[in-house]
Scaffold this motif. Structure first.
Motif, PDB file in Angstrom:
ATOM      1  N   VAL A 109      25.313  51.386  32.471  1.00 30.31           N
ATOM      2  CA  VAL A 109      25.105  52.389  33.512  1.00 30.31           C
ATOM      3  C   VAL A 109      24.557  53.645  32.841  1.00 30.31           C
ATOM      4  CG1 VAL A 109      26.183  53.778  35.324  1.00 30.31           C
ATOM      5  CG2 VAL A 109      26.998  51.441  34.899  1.00 30.31           C
ATOM      6  N   VAL A 110      23.460  54.177  33.402  1.00 30.01           N
ATOM      7  CA  VAL A 110      22.821  55.378  32.866  1.00 30.01           C
ATOM      8  C   VAL A 110      22.676  56.387  34.002  1.00 30.01           C
ATOM      9  CG1 VAL A 110      20.726  56.294  31.778  1.00 30.01           C
ATOM     10  CG2 VAL A 110      21.614  54.058  31.085  1.00 30.01           C
ATOM     11  N   PRO A 111      23.160  57.620  33.786  1.00 29.27           N
ATOM     12  CA  PRO A 111      23.113  58.624  34.850  1.00 29.27           C
ATOM     13  C   PRO A 111      21.717  59.187  35.091  1.00 29.27           C
ATOM     14  CG  PRO A 111      24.076  59.565  32.870  1.00 29.27           C
ATOM     15  CD  PRO A 111      23.837  58.115  32.587  1.00 29.27           C
ATOM     16  N   ILE A 112      21.535  59.678  36.311  1.00 27.58           N
ATOM     17  CA  ILE A 112      20.297  60.358  36.720  1.00 27.58           C
ATOM     18  C   ILE A 112      20.662  61.821  36.953  1.00 27.58           C
ATOM     19  CG2 ILE A 112      18.488  60.526  38.474  1.00 27.58           C
ATOM     20  CD1 ILE A 112      19.170  57.537  39.156  1.00 27.58           C
ATOM     21  N   PHE A 113      19.930  62.712  36.301  1.00 25.25           N
ATOM     22  CA  PHE A 113      20.196  64.147  36.425  1.00 25.25           C
ATOM     23  C   PHE A 113      19.040  64.845  37.136  1.00 25.25           C
ATOM     24  CE2 PHE A 113      22.603  62.840  32.691  1.00 25.25           C
ATOM     25  CZ  PHE A 113      23.840  63.415  32.937  1.00 25.25           C
ATOM     26  N   VAL A 114      19.390  65.750  38.041  1.00 28.63           N
ATOM     27  CA  VAL A 114      18.414  66.637  38.665  1.00 28.63           C
ATOM     28  C   VAL A 114      18.932  68.056  38.454  1.00 28.63           C
ATOM     29  CG1 VAL A 114      17.337  67.369  40.827  1.00 28.63           C
ATOM     30  CG2 VAL A 114      17.673  64.927  40.373  1.00 28.63           C
ATOM     31  N   ASN A 115      18.132  68.878  37.782  1.00 25.98           N
ATOM     32  CA  ASN A 115      18.539  70.254  37.458  1.00 25.98           C
ATOM     33  C   ASN A 115      19.903  70.303  36.770  1.00 25.98           C
ATOM     34  OD1 ASN A 115      16.172  71.281  38.647  1.00 25.98           O
ATOM     35  ND2 ASN A 115      17.130  71.244  40.667  1.00 25.98           N
ATOM     36  N   GLY A 116      20.122  69.367  35.852  1.00 19.35           N
ATOM     37  CA  GLY A 116      21.354  69.340  35.078  1.00 19.35           C
ATOM     38  C   GLY A 116      22.557  68.743  35.786  1.00 19.35           C
ATOM     39  N   GLU A 117      22.396  68.348  37.050  1.00 25.24           N
ATOM     40  CA  GLU A 117      23.514  67.768  37.809  1.00 25.24           C
ATOM     41  C   GLU A 117      23.364  66.250  37.882  1.00 25.24           C
ATOM     42  OE1 GLU A 117      25.493  67.715  42.280  1.00 25.24           O
ATOM     43  OE2 GLU A 117      23.830  69.075  41.888  1.00 25.24           O
ATOM     44  N   ASN A 118      24.454  65.538  37.614  1.00 21.69           N
ATOM     45  CA  ASN A 118      24.495  64.084  37.721  1.00 21.69           C
ATOM     46  C   ASN A 118      24.533  63.728  39.206  1.00 21.69           C
ATOM     47  OD1 ASN A 118      25.169  61.361  37.745  1.00 21.69           O
ATOM     48  ND2 ASN A 118      26.760  61.540  36.189  1.00 21.69           N
ATOM     49  N   ILE A 119      23.415  63.205  39.719  1.00 16.14           N
ATOM     50  CA  ILE A 119      23.335  62.916  41.156  1.00 16.14           C
ATOM     51  C   ILE A 119      23.323  61.409  41.441  1.00 16.14           C
ATOM     52  CG2 ILE A 119      22.236  65.098  41.758  1.00 16.14           C
ATOM     53  CD1 ILE A 119      20.200  61.934  41.587  1.00 16.14           C
ATOM     54  N   GLY A 120      23.309  60.604  40.393  1.00 11.72           N
ATOM     55  CA  GLY A 120      23.291  59.164  40.602  1.00 11.72           C
ATOM     56  C   GLY A 120      23.170  58.427  39.289  1.00 11.72           C
ATOM     57  N   GLN A 121      22.853  57.133  39.408  1.00 15.21           N
ATOM     58  CA  GLN A 121      22.781  56.302  38.213  1.00 15.21           C
ATOM     59  C   GLN A 121      22.088  54.986  38.521  1.00 15.21           C
ATOM     60  OE1 GLN A 121      27.333  54.758  38.553  1.00 15.21           O
ATOM     61  NE2 GLN A 121      26.965  56.862  37.960  1.00 15.21           N
TER      62      GLN A 121
END
Length: 151
Positions: A109-121
């Motif tokens: 599992v690898v996280p997805i960041f938008v503007n430094g926030e973990n919003i998904g994976q």
């Protein structure tokens, strides 16, 4: 096919103006499941509004009952809290694993960041024991970076 050879195909999906977001994510899932032998279930989970839970997005593979995952629960829920990649070579050795199928042997599992926030994976299950390498991590990080640009 080595993972980096898929990068141009991922880029093509990302820039395809004919596809909406979910269609792009689904196309990425299809591409990975088809071309990477040890990727047996490929899907995206995203933070569910302001709730401390993940909601299943587009995926390819066997159907799953795990459409909502509380933060901290299972591998995906742990990544939502830790903000770090999680590679599980043997799911049976994990106390906090949520079993999707008895055939699953490993998960990444690898996280997805938008503007430094973990919003998904992105979540990948494999029926192959201990198949994931640093190359898988780098490849999935590349995908997550590209997906973050869509969000």
């Amino acid at each position: 096919m080595n993972l980096e050879e898929l990068n141009p195909q991922i880029e093509t999906v990302i820039i395809n103006s004919q596809l909406d977001l979910d269609s792009k994510l689904y196309a990425i899932c299809e591409l990975l499941e088809k071309h990477v032998n040890h990727y047996d279930w490929v899907g995206f989970y995203f933070k569910n509004g302001n709730k401390e839970e993940l909601k299943l997005g587009p995926y390819v593979g066997e159907p799953t009952d795990h459409t909502i995952i509380p933060f901290g629960k299972g591998i995906c829920g742990q990544v939502a809290v830790s903000n770090e990649n999680f590679v599980v070579p043997d799911v049976s050795a994990q106390d906090n694993y949520i079993a999707c199928s008895i055939t699953v042997k490993a998960e990444i599992v690898v996280p997805i960041f938008v503007n430094g926030e973990n919003i998904g994976q992105i979540d990948i299950d494999s029926k192959t024991p201990d198949p994931f390498t640093k190359a898988d991590e780098r490849f999935l990080e590349f995908i997550c970076e590209k997906v973050s640009g869509l969000l």
